[in-house]
Motif scaffolding. Sequence first.
Motif, PDB file in Angstrom:
ATOM      1  N   GLY A 118      17.057  46.250  36.401  1.00  0.00           N
ATOM      2  CA  GLY A 118      16.274  45.024  36.441  1.00  0.00           C
ATOM      3  C   GLY A 118      15.791  44.720  37.845  1.00  0.00           C
ATOM      4  O   GLY A 118      15.203  45.551  38.523  1.00  0.00           O
ATOM      5  N   ASN A 119      16.090  43.516  38.325  1.00  0.00           N
ATOM      6  CA  ASN A 119      15.643  43.104  39.654  1.00  0.00           C
ATOM      7  C   ASN A 119      16.730  43.265  40.710  1.00  0.00           C
ATOM      8  O   ASN A 119      16.603  42.731  41.813  1.00  0.00           O
ATOM      9  N   TYR A 120      17.787  43.977  40.383  1.00  0.00           N
ATOM     10  CA  TYR A 120      18.911  44.113  41.302  1.00  0.00           C
ATOM     11  C   TYR A 120      18.806  45.401  42.123  1.00  0.00           C
ATOM     12  O   TYR A 120      18.196  46.377  41.699  1.00  0.00           O
ATOM     13  N   ARG A 121      19.437  45.352  43.299  1.00  0.00           N
ATOM     14  CA  ARG A 121      19.390  46.500  44.208  1.00  0.00           C
ATOM     15  C   ARG A 121      20.407  47.566  43.821  1.00  0.00           C
ATOM     16  O   ARG A 121      20.166  48.759  43.991  1.00  0.00           O
ATOM     17  N   PHE A 122      21.558  47.143  43.307  1.00  0.00           N
ATOM     18  CA  PHE A 122      22.632  48.062  42.963  1.00  0.00           C
ATOM     19  C   PHE A 122      23.177  47.750  41.568  1.00  0.00           C
ATOM     20  O   PHE A 122      23.016  46.636  41.071  1.00  0.00           O
ATOM     21  N   ILE A 123      23.829  48.750  40.979  1.00  0.00           N
ATOM     22  CA  ILE A 123      24.529  48.567  39.703  1.00  0.00           C
ATOM     23  C   ILE A 123      26.004  48.864  39.928  1.00  0.00           C
ATOM     24  O   ILE A 123      26.379  50.009  40.176  1.00  0.00           O
ATOM     25  N   VAL A 124      26.828  47.835  39.879  1.00  0.00           N
ATOM     26  CA  VAL A 124      28.277  47.996  39.999  1.00  0.00           C
ATOM     27  C   VAL A 124      28.930  47.084  38.955  1.00  0.00           C
ATOM     28  O   VAL A 124      29.134  45.897  39.211  1.00  0.00           O
ATOM     29  N   PRO A 125      29.228  47.586  37.765  1.00  0.00           N
ATOM     30  CA  PRO A 125      29.854  46.742  36.742  1.00  0.00           C
ATOM     31  C   PRO A 125      31.183  46.166  37.221  1.00  0.00           C
ATOM     32  O   PRO A 125      31.966  46.845  37.899  1.00  0.00           O
ATOM     33  N   ARG A 126      31.427  44.908  36.886  1.00  0.00           N
ATOM     34  CA  ARG A 126      32.689  44.242  37.207  1.00  0.00           C
ATOM     35  C   ARG A 126      33.412  43.922  35.903  1.00  0.00           C
ATOM     36  O   ARG A 126      32.802  43.432  34.955  1.00  0.00           O
ATOM     37  N   PHE A 127      34.695  44.194  35.876  1.00  0.00           N
ATOM     38  CA  PHE A 127      35.523  43.939  34.691  1.00  0.00           C
ATOM     39  C   PHE A 127      36.682  43.033  35.102  1.00  0.00           C
ATOM     40  O   PHE A 127      37.158  43.101  36.247  1.00  0.00           O
ATOM     41  N   ALA A 128      37.137  42.203  34.173  1.00  0.00           N
ATOM     42  CA  ALA A 128      38.228  41.282  34.474  1.00  0.00           C
ATOM     43  C   ALA A 128      39.363  41.461  33.481  1.00  0.00           C
ATOM     44  O   ALA A 128      39.142  41.408  32.261  1.00  0.00           O
ATOM     45  N   GLY A 129      40.584  41.673  34.006  1.00  0.00           N
ATOM     46  CA  GLY A 129      41.794  41.693  33.196  1.00  0.00           C
ATOM     47  C   GLY A 129      42.524  40.371  33.382  1.00  0.00           C
ATOM     48  O   GLY A 129      42.845  39.992  34.513  1.00  0.00           O
ATOM     49  N   ILE A 130      42.777  39.651  32.302  1.00  0.00           N
ATOM     50  CA  ILE A 130      43.329  38.297  32.367  1.00  0.00           C
ATOM     51  C   ILE A 130      44.715  38.296  31.741  1.00  0.00           C
ATOM     52  O   ILE A 130      44.897  38.766  30.611  1.00  0.00           O
ATOM     53  N   ALA A 131      45.709  37.757  32.462  1.00  0.00           N
ATOM     54  CA  ALA A 131      47.081  37.679  31.958  1.00  0.00           C
ATOM     55  C   ALA A 131      47.266  36.358  31.218  1.00  0.00           C
ATOM     56  O   ALA A 131      47.032  35.284  31.776  1.00  0.00           O
ATOM     57  N   THR A 132      47.700  36.427  29.965  1.00  0.00           N
ATOM     58  CA  THR A 132      47.822  35.222  29.148  1.00  0.00           C
ATOM     59  C   THR A 132      48.945  34.308  29.617  1.00  0.00           C
ATOM     60  O   THR A 132      48.927  33.106  29.334  1.00  0.00           O
TER      61      THR A 132
END
Length: 455
Positions: free
Chosen positions: A201-215
């Motif tokens: 798209g309009n972004y310079r880089f592609i670096v996916p971010r993922f989140a692990g959440i502790a219940t």
Amino acid sequence: MQRFKQDSFTKEPFGKSHSMNLHKRRARSPHTVTVFVHGLNGSGYGTWKAWPKILFDGQGEFPPTDVAMFYYPSLFKAACRLQLGANIDLQAQQLADHLQELSEEYDEIYLVAHSLGGLVAEAAVSTYLNKLGMRERDSLPVSPIAAIFLMASPLGGSGKALLLFSVFRDVRRLRLLSEEQARYAQFFNSYVQVQCLASEGNYRFIVPRFAGIATLDVAVSPTSASGSIPGEQRRQFRGTHFSVVKPKSPMDPQHTWLMASIRDVQEMRAQWHRNAKQKKLATVLQDDSASDIFITQLESERRKSAWDIIYNRVRAEASTSYVDVLDYSHVKAGTKVDLLIAVNRASGVIEGTQMSKQLVVGAVEAFESGATASVGICPVGEERIEAEAEVNNWLPSRVKNKFYIEGANDDEGIGEVIGGWIDALLHRHPSRQSNRSHQNSLRLPYDAYEEAEEL
């Protein structure tokens, strides 16, 4: 950086002047490395327990990979060195330097960071990408930094930590809406596409971010741990702030999620490279006389979804050294489409939703205007048979029996349906003529296409 060649993962002490240990497989040279970044008062190895070994050794369907352990003294460990906590900016710079060094020998670098380590990792990645952009103006959006996995990281701050140890500078870094966090968040929001999608798209880089959440996390709230991570790239795990990063076997949910997400990222990166290659190929497309290039287009109710991934994978697999199947977005505007593919929910068709009807109406208009030579409509869901009949009822009599109408039970079946249509395109339509009629529902074996071509 200290390097250790090993057959099986074995912990090694950090040198006095070294903040990273790289564990390399002795028998092979992987193209990927996973970097572990611990959190507040954590340790290079103890924070993770068995997880680095699980990754390094590999088991079953999970291939082994190199791992790198990053260590920085923080909180009480820093106090033992007469320091009031870690200097996060300095640690981030050190990690960024290590990432630069790793990028010279690995194609893909994955960061797994816990708690405060997530802030260190994001600061390091932003520093690395900033330098990469300045140093290499033509650097690719898919840099060696492949993805960041943030485990119980206080992306929105942690007020509870401040109540206990606010005298330490690394703890103060955790305050809500800190200036430093806002600066790095602004960088990612402005320059980095964090969704796992092949189009930048309009972004310079592609670096996916993922989140692990502790219940069961009492230090970092689910809202803070989620931050601005896309919903489909978040996962909740039963556990505490500390146990969430200590899977005991390859079958534990944290590890299976990590490996499945890495596979998604690798497919995304491969698709981006395929798209880039095809964009270059598209520059040779001057008119509709190029019989070795075919144009397809996907229209669906779910833009930028799993359906797009399936479509792009099938299109890429159909391309060979002799024939290329390009997406419409890769060619000049106004180029005639050989195959327009409309995918919608079977339930939406049966309910007669406006979106489902509009997909069909748009396909009819494109066909009758000559913008596309052929059309395939695929309702997805267990009610596909009923939905196929309903689509037929929506079609004007003048175009009936000229469209492919074939449903799929689930997302996995979409690939088979689209693959059949593209096979028909390549085998029945080599001269790209638009005056041939098509069967209402295409379910011919591959040999049948060969026979049809001979006819």
